[in-house]
Design an enzyme around this catalytic site. Structure first.
Site, short mmCIF file in Angstrom:
data_model
loop_
_atom_site.label_atom_id
_atom_site.label_comp_id
_atom_site.label_asym_id
_atom_site.label_seq_id
_atom_site.Cartn_x
_atom_site.Cartn_y
_atom_site.Cartn_z
N ASP A 71 3.22 -9.23 5.50
CA ASP A 71 3.83 -7.86 6.28
C ASP A 71 2.61 -7.58 6.29
O ASP A 71 2.55 -6.67 6.69
CB ASP A 71 4.41 -7.25 4.49
CG ASP A 71 3.12 -7.21 3.31
OD1 ASP A 71 2.47 -7.53 3.03
OD2 ASP A 71 3.43 -6.06 2.15
N LYS A 79 -6.62 1.02 -5.95
CA LYS A 79 -5.48 2.52 -5.44
C LYS A 79 -6.45 3.20 -5.76
O LYS A 79 -6.86 4.11 -7.35
CB LYS A 79 -4.71 2.40 -5.90
CG LYS A 79 -3.95 1.10 -5.64
CD LYS A 79 -2.37 1.22 -5.86
CE LYS A 79 -1.49 0.76 -4.75
NZ LYS A 79 -1.66 -1.40 -5.10
N ASP A 93 0.23 -2.59 7.66
CA ASP A 93 0.91 -2.85 6.71
C ASP A 93 2.67 -2.41 6.84
O ASP A 93 2.51 -1.61 6.26
CB ASP A 93 0.22 -2.27 5.04
CG ASP A 93 1.23 -2.69 3.96
OD1 ASP A 93 1.83 -3.23 4.37
OD2 ASP A 93 0.70 -2.37 3.47
P1 GTP Z 1 6.62 -4.13 -2.13
O1 GTP Z 1 7.38 -4.46 -3.49
O2 GTP Z 1 6.97 -2.88 -1.34
O3 GTP Z 1 5.11 -3.73 -2.84
O4 GTP Z 1 6.25 -5.42 -1.53
P2 GTP Z 1 6.44 -6.83 -1.71
O5 GTP Z 1 6.76 -7.42 -2.29
O6 GTP Z 1 5.89 -6.63 -0.27
O7 GTP Z 1 4.41 -6.91 -2.54
P3 GTP Z 1 3.53 -6.24 -2.06
O8 GTP Z 1 3.11 -5.88 -1.23
O9 GTP Z 1 2.24 -5.81 -3.10
O10 GTP Z 1 2.84 -8.93 -1.66
C1 GTP Z 1 1.82 -8.78 -1.45
C2 GTP Z 1 2.31 -9.83 -0.57
O11 GTP Z 1 2.00 -10.94 -1.40
C3 GTP Z 1 3.19 -9.42 0.20
O12 GTP Z 1 3.39 -10.57 1.64
C4 GTP Z 1 4.39 -10.51 -0.58
O13 GTP Z 1 5.69 -11.47 0.56
C5 GTP Z 1 3.91 -11.39 -1.90
N1 GTP Z 1 3.61 -11.46 -2.29
C6 GTP Z 1 4.24 -10.79 -3.78
N2 GTP Z 1 4.32 -11.06 -5.22
C7 GTP Z 1 4.72 -12.17 -4.89
C8 GTP Z 1 5.14 -13.83 -5.60
O14 GTP Z 1 5.13 -13.32 -6.70
N3 GTP Z 1 5.17 -14.64 -5.18
C9 GTP Z 1 4.97 -14.56 -3.48
N4 GTP Z 1 5.13 -16.11 -2.71
N5 GTP Z 1 4.40 -14.17 -3.35
C10 GTP Z 1 4.52 -12.58 -3.67
#
Ligand code: GTP
Length: 358
Positions: free
Chosen positions: A110, A161, A222
């Site tokens: 993202d 954080k 982000d």
């Molecule tokens: P929020 O739920 O809104 O915080 O967004 P998010 O689900 O994208 O979580 P976050 O921004 O913390 O994740 C950072 C990156 O890691 C993003 O590109 C997510 O798609 C990816 N990510 C987070 N958790 C996982 C997971 O369990 N598996 C995989 N494959 N990617 C993950």
């Protein structure tokens, strides 16, 4: 050959309800799924093979990648259960072809950035680092993971954080792109959730590994929240953010089949999706209107997202709002400052003013 792992398996909770039907990296941004901007930037930086680490709504990625020609080999790895950022990197390991000492790029799915990807890999090789992190300075670091470095660029701590002024020891944050020595990925525990930020990185520091940071002051965003999603889309359309997947930049991007009335105004880097309609005297400013949506006569859409097939009724005004797919906003409503309308919801012609600040 340089390989990369793109982490795209998160649930994107901060972007709900848009992510109920579509995983965040597959949401259209400036005319293509966001992930295409990242894949083509990596391709242009010399990455020749990408593993997409999927979990949430993996089938959406699969059907897109099967039909896409992005000029780079894309392999899909899917976790049965979400394994977190570190667990996803470890799960991608059997799909990598790199040798133990080779650099492997990892991208959060993202992040929109102007990072010199090639420069980051070069720094990693020249310093002989185990892991190299891309860092970016931000004004208010409280929502992020802080990464202080010493005079040699060596990372000294990972502070998730921080809240108190004493905890805010630097403005450098983890910008969501790393280079790992492949053998470091081998050592991440397999088969269970692991957070790279909370477990892997602090563990590497306590083991004495060489973890370095590269501070890049270029474009970074982000796209995890509705406000930043809109911002990123507008920045791509207007050319403030770089992407090889944006053919031409300007004040607006009107996609094929969209109809914009001659008296309507579309500006501020807005996107009007395929087959969407913008009626007479309507204004769409700094916004994203998804495919097949309608902004009716005299409506005003400012800094907002209008989901697939959603309708903003005549004379309605939305500002800083998210309208879910297929939702219908009747005539004369006013939706302000963070209001989110769930997919398929219907608001009548009641001239009601909704604000999340109220
Ligand atoms: P929020 O739920 O809104 O915080 O967004 P998010 O689900 O994208 O979580 P976050 O921004 O913390 O994740 C950072 C990156 O890691 C993003 O590109 C997510 O798609 C990816 N990510 C987070 N958790 C996982 C997971 O369990 N598996 C995989 N494959 N990617 C993950």
């Amino acid at each position: 050959m340089t390989e990369a792992v793109l982490l795209v398996g998160g649930q994107g909770t901060r972007l709900r309800p848009l992510t109920i039907n579509t995983p965040k990296p597959m949401l259209p941004v400036a005319g293509v799924p966001f992930t295409v901007h990242q894949i083509t930037r990596a391709r242009d930086a010399g990455v020749s093979r990408i593993v997409l680490a999927t979990s949430y709504k993996a089938e959406v990625f699969r059907s897109f990648i099967d039909d896409a020609d992005l000029g780079i080999e894309v392999v899909i790895a899917t976790e049965d259960e979400p394994l977190g950022t570190g667990g996803a990197i470890r799960h991608a390991l059997p799909h990598l072809q790199s040798g133990p000492d080779d650099p492997v790029l990892i991208f959060n799915g993202d992040v929109l950035s102007g990072l010199d990807i090639d420069g980051l890999v070069r720094h990693h090789r020249e310093t002989g680092s185990d892991v190299t992190l891309y860092l970016t300075p931000v004004e208010d670091p409280r929502a992020y993971g802080l990464v202080p470095t010493d005079a040699d660029g060596r990372v000294t701590a990972f502070l998730e954080k921080p809240q108190t002024p004493e905890e805010i020891v630097t403005d450098q944050i983890n910008a969501g792109c790393y280079v790992f020595r492949r053998s470091v990925i081998d050592r991440i525990p397999a088969g269970r959730p692991v957070s790279v930020e909370r477990e892997t990185f602090p563990g590497l520091l306590s083991d004495g590994a060489l973890v370095t940071g590269v501070v890049d002051r270029g474009y970074w965003l982000d796209l995890g929240t509705p406000l930043s999603f809109v911002q990123g889309s507008c920045d791509l359309v207007s050319g403030r953010a770089p992407s090889p997947a944006v053919a031409s930049t300007g004040d607006a991007l009107v996609l094929a089949g969209a109809q914009v009335a001659a008296s309507a105004v579309v500006r501020g880097g807005s996107v009007i999706g395929r087959d969407a309609v913008v009626g007479p005297d309507a204004v769409v400013d700094g916004s994203v209107v998804f495919d097949g949506a309608e902004v009716a006569e005299g409506a005003r859409v400012l800094g907002s997202i209008v989901g697939v097939g959603a309708v903003v009724g005549a004379g309605s005004s939305i500002r800083g709002a998210v309208i879910g797919d297929g939702a219908v906003i009747g005539r004369g409503n006013e939706l302000l400052d963070g209001v989110r309308v769930w997919p398929g919801a219907r608001l009548g012609d009641t001239s009601v003013r909704f604000s999340s600040d109220a």
